[in-house]
Design an enzyme around this catalytic site. Structure first.
Site: not given
Ligand code: NAP
Length: 283
Positions: A51, A95, A118
Site C-alpha cells: 500500500k 490493517q 476501506d
C-alpha cells in the site's frame, strides 16, 4: 476466453488517480493516507508495504504507524482519534487482522466515516445499501471497475456472489444490485449451490477456499471473478476458482495472482484521493 488483466486495469486506475493527485497538489493539498499496523503478522506487513509503495507511485503521502502487538485498545483508539482530528490526514486505515485482545469493531467504528478509506464503517456500509456512497469497499469497487473496463454490462444479468462477508460478499452484492443486476448471494448454508452458480452470467467467488469453484459449477460463457487469495497443495498462490478447469468455459475470467488483488490497492488510492477532494471542497 478473455483474461481480465488486473495489471492493465489497475494501471489505468492509478493513472487516473495520479492526475487527480496532481490537480489537488496544484491547489495546495497533498493527499495523505495514514496506515496503522498492530503486531508483526507477516502477511499484514506485506500488504502494508504494498500500500505504501502504491501511494508513492501515485504521489499520495503515506504515514505508517507500526504499533507493538501488546498495544491496548485505549492506545489504539487514542491514535485513531488523533488522526481523525488531523486535517492533514485524509484517509485512515487499520490493517486487519488486529490482535485478539482489541475489539476490531470498536476500532473500525472509531474511524471518521469521511476518512474511512476501506469503507468498513457502518455509516459507509449504510451508504452502499442506499446506493449513494462516496467511499466504496476497495475489493468490490475494483471488481466493478474491471467489469466496466471490459464493457460487461451488469444490467439484467444473473449475478451470483459466493460469500457474504461484510468486506467482500455483501458490498459486492449491493454494487451489482445498484448496477441493476439480478443478484443471488450464496454462503456455507446454501443448498444446491451448483445449480445456483450455473445460472450465473456473472459469478463472483469470495469463499477463501482454494479452487472451490469447479468447471461443473460454471455456465458456458459466464464471466468469472475470483476474489480468493489462497495457497494450493504445492504452496503456490491460487484463487477460489479452479482456473485451469474453468478458463475454457468462461467468456471472461480473472487470474490469481494478477487479478482482483491488484484492483483492491488501486481502489484504496482512489478512495484516498476522493476523501481528500471531498474534505478539500468542504473547506
Ligand atoms: P470470509 O469472511 O471468510 O467469508 C467467506 C464466505 O464464504 C462466508 O460468507 C462463508 O459462508 C462462505 N463459504 C464458506 N464455505 C462455503 C461453502 N462451502 N459454500 C458456500 N459458501 C461458503 O472471507 P472474505 O474476507 O470475504 O474473503 C474471501 C476470500 O477473498 C479469501 O480468500 C480472502 O483472502 C480473499 N480476499 C481477497 C481480497 C483481494 O484483494 N483479492 C480482498 C479481501 C479478501 P458463511 O457466511 O455461511 O460462513
Amino acid at each position: 476466453m478473455k483474461l481480465i488483466d488486473g495489471k492493465v486495469i489497475s494501471a489505468h486506475i492509478k493513472q487516473q488517480v495520479k492526475a487527480q493527485v496532481d490537480e489537488l497538489k496544484a491547489k495546495g493539498t497533498e493527499p495523505c493516507l495514514a496506515v496503522i499496523i498492530v503486531g508483526d503478522d507477516f502477511a499484514s506487513r506485506t500488504y502494508v508495504n504494498n500500500k505504501k509503495r502504491t501511494c508513492e507511485e501515485v504521489g499520495i503521502k503515506s504515514l505508517e504507524f507500526a504499533l507493538p502487538a501488546e498495544t491496548t485498545q485505549e492506545e489504539l483508539l487514542e491514535l485513531v482519534e488523533k488522526l481523525n482530528a488531523d486535517d492533514n490526514v485524509n484517509g485512515i486505515l487499520c490493517q486487519l487482522p488486529i490482535p485478539k485482545h482489541i475489539d476490531e469493531k470498536v476500532i473500525l467504528n472509531a474511524i471518521k466515516p469521511e476518512k474511512d478509506v476501506d469503507a468498513f464503517h457502518p455509516v459507509n456500509a449504510g451508504h452502499i445499501m442506499i446506493g449513494d456512497c462516496v467511499l466504496k469497499p476497495c475489493t468490490p469497487a475494483g471488481i466493478m471497475e474491471m467489469l466496466k473496463y471490459e464493457g460487461i454490462d451488469v444490467a439484467g444479468k444473473n449475478c451470483v456472489v459466493i460469500g457474504r462477508s461484510n468486506i467482500v460478499g455483501k458490498p459486492m452484492a449491493m454494487l451489482l444490485l445498484a448496477a441493476s443486476g439480478t443478484v443471488t448471494v450464496c454462503h456455507s448454508r446454501t443448498q444446491n449451490l451448483t445449480e445456483i452458480t450455473r445460472s450465473a452470467d456473472i459469478l463472483v467467488a469470495a469463499v477463501g477456499k482454494a479452487k472451490f469453484v469447479t468447471a461443473d459449477m460454471v455456465k458456458e460463457g459466464a464471466v468469472v471473478i475470483d476474489v480468493g487469495m489462497n495457497r494450493d497443495e504445492d504452496g503456490k498462490r491460487c484463487g477460489d476458482v479452479d482456473f485451469e478447469a474453468v478458463k475454457d468455459k468462461a467468456s471472461h475470467i480473472t487470474p490469481v495472482p494478477g487479478g482482483v488483488g491488484l484492483m483492491t490497492v488501486a481502489m484504496l488510492m482512489q478512495n484516498t484521493v476522493t476523501a481528500a477532494e471531498s474534505q478539500n471542497n468542504r473547506g
